[in-house]
Design a protein around this motif. Structure first.
Motif: not given
Length: 367
Positions: A81-82, A122
């Motif tokens: 996600p990051k 992402t």
């Protein structure tokens, strides 16, 4: 004798599973604990999203479609996600080679086909056959809109031609899957000779058969995407407004409902399933949904306007006198107005009516 049976309703949500995941990682640090916690949480979110959609369909009275278990053979992507949390894009900036670093794996070289613009947000990893791909989402500044052309166009998507526009031009349907049908059929027949076993139990011949099918499907998918990108780009560059039919593609490609035979218990009447199956294959091969998604994305980046209109009677309405009748379209390609005698290609007529409806919607809802 009767018995009273009661059922308990147990709710399992993402938060509970995420807490259990922490305990699992602490208990098994050498295996589960070595991988990125954020990517494992992203997988749990996908599971929670699938079940949330299932219960939403149940409440709405739709066909629910219980989520299927995805084993190792059906799970081909991992999300981070990051950027910087369990992964790092361009992890060796001092080196000429581009690499991405994954927790538990290390640095992996990437064959980068174009420069990344903006800040990477992402990172996802996807497997297609024997190939692996890194998919990035990046935050970019607002792009500059393309200069105005003063041109508007309506398009009519079809099977014989991929699309016809209101100017009388046609884009041929490449039919990528049909062209590869012979090779796909042979590869799938070769694969069907092997039983269904776990991936780690496959023989080398079995694995080669699996990879051959995946390679052919991947090539068809890439050809379809390439055609959709090029067609959408041309439309966006040449026109300020693009109108298209608001097609419900999923409904259009549904199998026909069986017709029980009232005179034969357990029997069914002909319902045109074979012909509809062929039409469904053609619709899926054309890739209308992929094309429209790409068209909307490119138009937004270029500052163009795309309008979806009601598709009803677009190919039965005369663009000259407005007469609507089934008889106006005697064949799949021919349009001949029964009232004023206007003649044209049926797809061109559909595109003209789509454009007219799009302009009405634009004028009724000015920006």
């Amino acid at each position: 004798m009767s018995a009273l049976i009661s059922f308990d309703r147990t709710t399992v949500r993402y938060g509970q599973q995420s807490a259990q995941l922490k305990d699992i990682r602490a208990f098994d640090p050498e295996r589960q604990g070595r991988w990125s916690f954020s990517s494992q949480q992203a997988t749990l979110r996908r599971l929670d999203k699938a079940f949330a959609a299932f219960f939403r369909r149940v409440r709405a009275g739709e066909k629910p479609g219980y989520p299927r278990f995805r084993g190792v053979n059906w799970f081909d992507s991992v999300d981070f996600p990051k950027d910087g949390d369990g992964c790092r894009w361009d992890s060796t900036p001092h080196d000429r080679a581009t690499r991405v670093r994954f927790q538990g794996v290390g640095h992996v070289r990437v064959h980068q086909h174009r420069a990344v613009v903006g800040k990477v947000k992402t990172v996802s990893v996807k497997r297609e056959g024997r190939k692996w791909f890194v998919i990035l989402t990046a935050e970019q500044p607002q792009p500059e809109p393309l200069p105005k052309t003063g041109s508007v166009v309506g398009i009519d998507l079809g099977i014989a031609n991929f699309l016809a526009d209101s100017g009388g031009e046609f884009v041929p349907n490449p039919r990528h899957q049909r062209r590869a049908a012979a090779k796909l059929e042979a590869a799938q027949q070769a694969l069907s000779r092997f039983g269904r076993v776990r991936r780690d139990k496959r023989t080398k011949n079995h694995q080669r058969a699996v990879e051959e099918v995946a390679t052919l499907h991947g090539k068809v998918r890439r050809q379809r995407l390439d055609h959709a990108h090029k067609t959408a780009l041309r439309l966006v560059r040449e026109h300020d407004l693009i109108a298209h039919e608001d097609l419900k593609i999923r409904n259009m490609s549904k199998a026909p409902t069986p017709k029980p035979d009232p005179n034969t218990p357990g029997g069914f009447l002909p319902n045109g399933a074979a012909a509809k199956a062929q039409l469904n294959h053609s619709i899926n091969d054309a890739g209308w949904g992929v094309f429209l998604t790409i068209l909307h994305a490119k138009a937004e980046s270029a500052g163009r306007e795309v309008i979806a209109v009601d598709p009803r009677n677009t190919s039965r309405t005369c663009p000259e006198c407005g007469h609507v009748a089934k008889e106006n379209r005697p064949t799949q390609e021919k349009f001949h107005c029964a009232s004023c005698g206007y003649q044209a290609h049926a797809d061109t007529v559909g595109a003209l009516n789509v454009l007219r409806a799009g302009l009405v919607r634009r004028d009724a809802n000015p920006a």
